[in-house]
Design a protein around this motif. Structure first.
Motif, PDB file in Angstrom:
ATOM      1  N   LEU A 295       0.695  -1.320  -0.096  1.00 10.64           N
ATOM      2  CA  LEU A 295      -0.096  -0.216  -0.052  1.00 10.64           C
ATOM      3  C   LEU A 295       0.821   1.301  -0.126  1.00 10.64           C
ATOM      4  CD1 LEU A 295      -3.064  -1.006   2.365  1.00 10.64           C
ATOM      5  CD2 LEU A 295      -3.093  -0.216   0.376  1.00 10.64           C
TER       6      LEU A 295
ATOM      7  N   SER B  35       0.720   3.847  -2.903  1.00 14.13           N
ATOM      8  CA  SER B  35       0.495   5.489  -2.700  1.00 14.13           C
ATOM      9  C   SER B  35       1.308   6.309  -3.432  1.00 14.13           C
ATOM     10  CB  SER B  35       0.076   5.695  -1.391  1.00 14.13           C
ATOM     11  OG  SER B  35       1.432   5.614  -0.576  1.00 14.13           O
TER      12      SER B  35
ATOM     13  N   ASP C 187       0.731   6.236  -7.243  1.00 16.10           N
ATOM     14  CA  ASP C 187      -0.480   6.898  -7.443  1.00 16.10           C
ATOM     15  C   ASP C 187      -0.196   8.373  -7.403  1.00 16.10           C
ATOM     16  OD1 ASP C 187      -3.575   7.046  -7.782  1.00 16.10           O
ATOM     17  OD2 ASP C 187      -3.384   8.070  -5.936  1.00 16.10           O
ATOM     18  N   ASP C 188       0.628   8.871  -6.237  1.00  9.55           N
ATOM     19  CA  ASP C 188       0.794  10.129  -6.176  1.00  9.55           C
ATOM     20  C   ASP C 188       1.623  10.727  -7.342  1.00  9.55           C
ATOM     21  OD1 ASP C 188       0.832  12.889  -4.286  1.00  9.55           O
ATOM     22  OD2 ASP C 188       2.953  12.175  -4.621  1.00  9.55           O
TER      23      ASP C 188
ATOM     24  N   SER D 121      -6.408  10.169 -11.978  1.00  4.49           N
ATOM     25  CA  SER D 121      -6.099   8.992 -11.150  1.00  4.49           C
ATOM     26  C   SER D 121      -7.412   8.503 -10.471  1.00  4.49           C
ATOM     27  CB  SER D 121      -5.050   9.622  -9.910  1.00  4.49           C
ATOM     28  OG  SER D 121      -5.187   8.558  -8.829  1.00  4.49           O
TER      29      SER D 121
ATOM     30  N   GLY E 274      -7.040   6.194  -8.133  1.00  6.13           N
ATOM     31  CA  GLY E 274      -6.652   5.730  -6.656  1.00  6.13           C
ATOM     32  C   GLY E 274      -6.022   4.297  -6.683  1.00  6.13           C
ATOM     33  N   VAL E 275      -5.751   4.162  -5.434  1.00  2.00           N
ATOM     34  CA  VAL E 275      -5.200   2.770  -4.938  1.00  2.00           C
ATOM     35  C   VAL E 275      -6.480   1.838  -4.718  1.00  2.00           C
ATOM     36  CG1 VAL E 275      -3.829   1.563  -3.434  1.00  2.00           C
ATOM     37  CG2 VAL E 275      -3.084   3.960  -4.270  1.00  2.00           C
TER      38      VAL E 275
END
Length: 266
Positions: free
Chosen positions: A185, A189, A192-193, A203, A205-206
């Motif tokens: 995770l 993250s 994703d960022d 995006s 997201g996760v």
């Protein structure tokens, strides 16, 4: 059903017992496996003129190139460097056999062919998956699509105690989450960022999903869907070498960020 529950319980014990949770030994990130999804007889998802296997490989090779160039002390291992079909189980075995510290699998998304054109035009962007039980409808759809690669393999019935089309298989996945989920995770993250804020991608997201290739790896693992080939604008972008470089750079920077954070704790 009782036998299924017993099987799930035993499988959960043996899978988790085989892992070495983060924190039990002192080590740094020194080996990374970069996995270009699909390949050979498995094209993956399709755009109007694009095969997922091709853009996944192009981006994967760029990610590996950046890591090798800008992250000293890290060995990059590719599951494939050309248009070769690699069994799904073999991908995770490559990572496990090399005692890799990270596994990053690169893919491209697509909506079903029956999706209205207006929706295809509206849906674009990246999303990052980790192994987990929170299968939303869309995440489960992605899992079934990616896991169905097994059906292209010879003697797959003998090699897998898993049916990608069976709901019971996903129940099993849900009860045997990776011991490396927290670190997965963290990496997800960071990716994703970077894709959102540095590479300029929309995006989604996760997310968590029951993806076999991550379930069977004994290290933090993520699967990155870099964009939607079903979106005509994004398909064009994903074929642009400059855009591929931006995406690859974002993934590389996230790996570097993760390594710095992880190594500082060990």
């Amino acid at each position: 059903m009782r036998n299924l529950v017993l099987l799930i319980g035993l499988t959960s014990f043996f899978v988790l017992a085989s892992f070495h949770p983060v924190g039990e030994k002192n080590f740094a990130v020194t080996k990374i496996v970069i996995d270009a999804g699909h390949g050979g007889k498995d094209p993956g998802t399709l755009g109007t003129y694009t095969k997922e296997k091709d853009v996944a490989l192009q981006v994967a090779l760029k990610v590996g190139e950046y890591v090798e160039k800008y992250v000293p002390g890290v060995e990059v291992i590719f599951t494939r460097k050309d248009d070769t079909f690699i069994d799904l189980k073999k991908r995770s075995e490559i990572a496990n056999n090399h005692s890799a510290d990270l596994f990053v699998s690169i893919h491209a998304n697509s909506l079903p062919k029956t999706t209205p054109y207006s929706r295809k035009k509206a849906i674009k962007g990246s999303e990052v998956y980790v192994m987990g039980a929170q299968n939303t409808d869309r995440a489960l759809e992605v899992a079934k699509r990616e896991n169905s690669v097994i059906l292209l393999e010879e003697d797959y019935e003998k090699n897998y105690d898993f049916d990608p089309q069976s709901e019971e298989s996903y129940i099993l996945f849900n009860l045997t989450q990776s011991a490396y989920q927290d670190n997965s995770l963290m990496l997800a993250s960071f990716i994703d960022d970077q894709l959102k804020n540095r590479a300029g991608r929309r995006s989604y997201g996760v997310k968590q999903s029951s993806l076999y290739v991550m379930w069977s790896t004994a290290m933090p693992s993520v699967l990155v869907e870099i964009g939607y080939l079903s979106n005509p604008d994004e398909e064009k972008e994903l074929n642009n070498p400059d855009v591929q470089s931006y995406i690859a750079s974002g993934i590389y920077r996230a790996i570097k960020e993760y390594k710095e954070a992880f190594d500082a704790q060990n």
